[in-house]
Design an enzyme around this catalytic site. Sequence first.
Site, PDB file in Angstrom:
ATOM      1  N   CYS A 138       8.357  40.326  -8.699  1.00  0.00           N
ATOM      2  CA  CYS A 138       6.931  39.518  -8.745  1.00  0.00           C
ATOM      3  C   CYS A 138       6.361  39.464  -7.345  1.00  0.00           C
ATOM      4  CB  CYS A 138       7.330  38.144  -9.314  1.00  0.00           C
ATOM      5  SG  CYS A 138       5.810  37.293  -9.365  1.00  0.00           S
ATOM      6  N   LYS A 149      -2.541  -4.384   9.019  1.00  0.00           N
ATOM      7  CA  LYS A 149      -3.469  -4.768   7.865  1.00  0.00           C
ATOM      8  C   LYS A 149      -2.867  -4.133   6.469  1.00  0.00           C
ATOM      9  CE  LYS A 149      -7.996  -4.871   6.326  1.00  0.00           C
ATOM     10  NZ  LYS A 149      -7.987  -4.319   4.761  1.00  0.00           N
ATOM     11  N   ASP A 187     -12.014   3.444  -1.157  1.00  0.00           N
ATOM     12  CA  ASP A 187     -12.410   2.650  -0.194  1.00  0.00           C
ATOM     13  C   ASP A 187     -13.570   3.209   0.780  1.00  0.00           C
ATOM     14  OD1 ASP A 187     -10.736   0.918  -1.503  1.00  0.00           O
ATOM     15  OD2 ASP A 187      -9.326   0.627   0.089  1.00  0.00           O
ATOM     16  N   ALA A 188     -13.478   4.194   1.316  1.00  0.00           N
ATOM     17  CA  ALA A 188     -14.089   5.113   2.276  1.00  0.00           C
ATOM     18  C   ALA A 188     -15.409   5.015   1.614  1.00  0.00           C
ATOM     19  CB  ALA A 188     -13.620   6.489   2.708  1.00  0.00           C
ATOM     20  N   GLU A 189     -15.667   5.593   0.356  1.00  0.00           N
ATOM     21  CA  GLU A 189     -16.960   5.561  -0.186  1.00  0.00           C
ATOM     22  C   GLU A 189     -17.622   4.290  -0.298  1.00  0.00           C
ATOM     23  OE1 GLU A 189     -17.065   9.251  -3.281  1.00  0.00           O
ATOM     24  OE2 GLU A 189     -15.509   7.781  -3.686  1.00  0.00           O
ATOM     25  N   PHE A 190     -16.801   3.330  -0.812  1.00  0.00           N
ATOM     26  CA  PHE A 190     -17.325   1.844  -0.690  1.00  0.00           C
ATOM     27  C   PHE A 190     -18.007   1.453   0.569  1.00  0.00           C
ATOM     28  CE2 PHE A 190     -17.095  -2.810  -0.183  1.00  0.00           C
ATOM     29  CZ  PHE A 190     -17.854  -3.215  -1.302  1.00  0.00           C
ATOM     30  N   LYS A 249      -6.804 -10.406  16.344  1.00  0.00           N
ATOM     31  CA  LYS A 249      -7.291 -11.906  16.278  1.00  0.00           C
ATOM     32  C   LYS A 249      -6.944 -12.391  17.463  1.00  0.00           C
ATOM     33  CE  LYS A 249      -5.118 -12.763  11.451  1.00  0.00           C
ATOM     34  NZ  LYS A 249      -4.038 -13.268  10.747  1.00  0.00           N
ATOM     35  N   GLU A 304      -0.430 -11.773   2.111  1.00  0.00           N
ATOM     36  CA  GLU A 304      -0.891 -10.799   1.345  1.00  0.00           C
ATOM     37  C   GLU A 304       0.319 -10.363   0.258  1.00  0.00           C
ATOM     38  OE1 GLU A 304      -4.360  -7.942   1.134  1.00  0.00           O
ATOM     39  OE2 GLU A 304      -3.880  -9.794   2.369  1.00  0.00           O
ATOM     40  N   CYS A 338       9.078  32.511 -13.816  1.00  0.00           N
ATOM     41  CA  CYS A 338       8.942  33.698 -13.853  1.00  0.00           C
ATOM     42  C   CYS A 338      10.397  34.455 -13.621  1.00  0.00           C
ATOM     43  CB  CYS A 338       7.584  34.217 -12.982  1.00  0.00           C
ATOM     44  SG  CYS A 338       7.831  36.185 -12.923  1.00  0.00           S
TER      45      CYS A 338
END
Length: 758
Positions: A456, A138, A52-55, A312, A196, A450
């Site tokens: 280790c 939202k 979404d951020a790139e869009f 709103k 929604e 392991c």
Amino acid sequence: MTTGTEDAAQTAGSGDRQPPGDELRAEYAQLAEEVRAHRTAYYQDAAPTISDAEFDTLFRRLEELEALHPEIVANDSPTQEVGGEVSAAFAPVDHLARMYSLEDVFSLDELKAWLDRAAAGVEQRSPGATVAWLTELKIDGLAVNLLYRDGELVRAATRGDGVTGEDITHNVLTIASVPKRLAGTGHPEEVEIRGEVFFPTREFAQLNERMVAAGKAPFANPRNAAAGSLRQKDPAMTAERPLDMYVHGIGARTGLAAETQSETYDLLKAWGLPTSPYYRVLATQDEVVDFIGHYGEHRHDLLHEIDGIVVKVDSFALQRALGHTSRVPRWSVAYKYPPEEVNTRLLDILVNVGRTGRVTPFGLMEPVKVAGSTVGMATLHNQEVVKAKGVMIGDIVVLRKAGDVIPEIVGPVMALRDPEKVRAFVMPTECPSCGTPLQPAKEGDVDIRCPNARSCPSQLRERVFHLAGRGAFDIEALGWEAAIALTQPAEPAVPPITTEAEIFDLTPEKLADVKIERDKKVKGVVTGRELVPYFYSKGTAKKPSEPSATTRKLFTELEKAKKQPLWRVLVALSIRHVGPTASRALATAFGSMDRIRAASEEELAHVDGVGPTIAVALKEWFAEDWHREIVDRWAAAGVRMQDDVDESTPRTLEGLTVVVTGSLEQYNRDEAKEAIITRGGKAAGSVSKNTSYVVAGENAGTKLEKAEALGIPVLDEEGFIALLENGPPISDPDDEDAEVATEPGSGAGTGPDTPEAP
């Protein structure tokens, strides 16, 4: 994913503007086509190829070009469109009133500018009018339009392009929260109700777990899961998914008298429609900003995913006065939080050896900013998860980081995979740290370990880092890099400690020569690697090397750590399966390390919150001589191995199980648990029929709902404090009408109907 600006072309200055050249026109045409393609992938296919951020970045650049050069704006520009086209798989239906997108803003400065502009528009059109701001979450879901006639649901449709949507009535009818007939009376002759549809966060996580367990690729996010579920051709498949819906608006209406948006919410709720509890009508811009800040901190405490806040103008008259642009209302805006999901390239898949020997694959990626921080690594859990998610080295992957949660690779963006440039991950057969052959912890276990626990280097490093954690000794100065310096320094060849038993035997002198390897930078540019002292200053001929301030703090905190309670010492030992909850239970039941060591498997298993698996792990751990040496050397160094019995704290919660959910003002989560346990109660993490009380703070969520459904007493914070001090109220067993608490403000019964915002 929608974004927009208000009449951008009209606001651009034109005095000194140069006419667009061929290069700019070509950029515009390519950008517009790219945005259209991404819209199709997002809205129609529910399979986006960018985040979404790139869009948003692409879309804003498109708006910027159109604002600077109105003459290049194409009639079919994506900035003039709402949503996406209608899929051929569903019958097209026209909305009675158009569904609009929202203008997006990405900073508080942009939001304040929008609020000022909207308020100025109100003053211009309705001088003296007071603006109230309806502010709500939202939801990151799929926009749906419900059409009711005389109270009967006759149609449900997606937003589509805003004018025409897809008929998904049969699928929406499977959503339990959407009424087929409205409750009450006074229904409009005809009304469009917008909302929604979303996938609840908890159920989404469970769905993805099941998909991975079945060897299937998980959904990238709840929004894609909701969209994919609603677009099933067979409603029976939609019915299998636990979709929910919140309604948040009105479209066309006949016979509905309401003056404000918030008033319609009350009506919708009275008619049995699912309305969100997360909204407020606010009077000032400062209150709106506080609301945004509050839910920015608590966005992961909610029932559903959100990606921002919608503001709103509450009054319908003022909404009509402000009107719309070609695609967005002038009376509403969406403030977007920093993205928690981005795309980046997976450069490699490596493995990490944990403190109990578990070998975990993790992705090494091109660093990318997500949720406010730059991320270059993310977990992949185990080889079966890598296989189920279908990720390959070289893929563009979806990376998710929700708040403080560890970054996770969700899956590949298949549309962007180049088969010639990717390769499959192969799990190593030997420990990358010590070379020991790896093996399953037990037959059929997907986790590979392991077995060389004692020697280790990676396991020791992880155990040292763990013992310094907040849930154990809480040694702030012993962070990740310090743990490396203590166990795997570049110099000397023999590290300062070869077992955690030695941690309290350290002295400043033992750390004087310890060096680690770091990037060498010249004017901010990495020019190579160099060895640098870690615990001491570099020193010069005039000023000898000496312990750094952090090193001095380390030794101060090591002394404080010796006084930590027994349960924290148990956590610090890195015994498999023994976390804070089991450690608290063991410390409460036995009171000393000696008694825990001497207890039989049956006695350990009998402790509430321990059980047979942890009991076996404890006996196996103490059976190792080098494990016992850790405890003995810590004790010899002065680490507390027995809890003092505090007779001053009354055992008011003996035999009670208490669940705390949401945010309290006087207690954080750990403090609330401590208060319950020290008074003899059990601090549980989930609600069941055995729960005695649920303490509901702000944003209580699903635990509160479950408590109410089971009839479990619910306390607010004041009631919780009273319970801690006095225990449960004593009621007359013969009084069938006896209340849990009768005094006003006692906290008994449910809390407020909706979580309080600041």
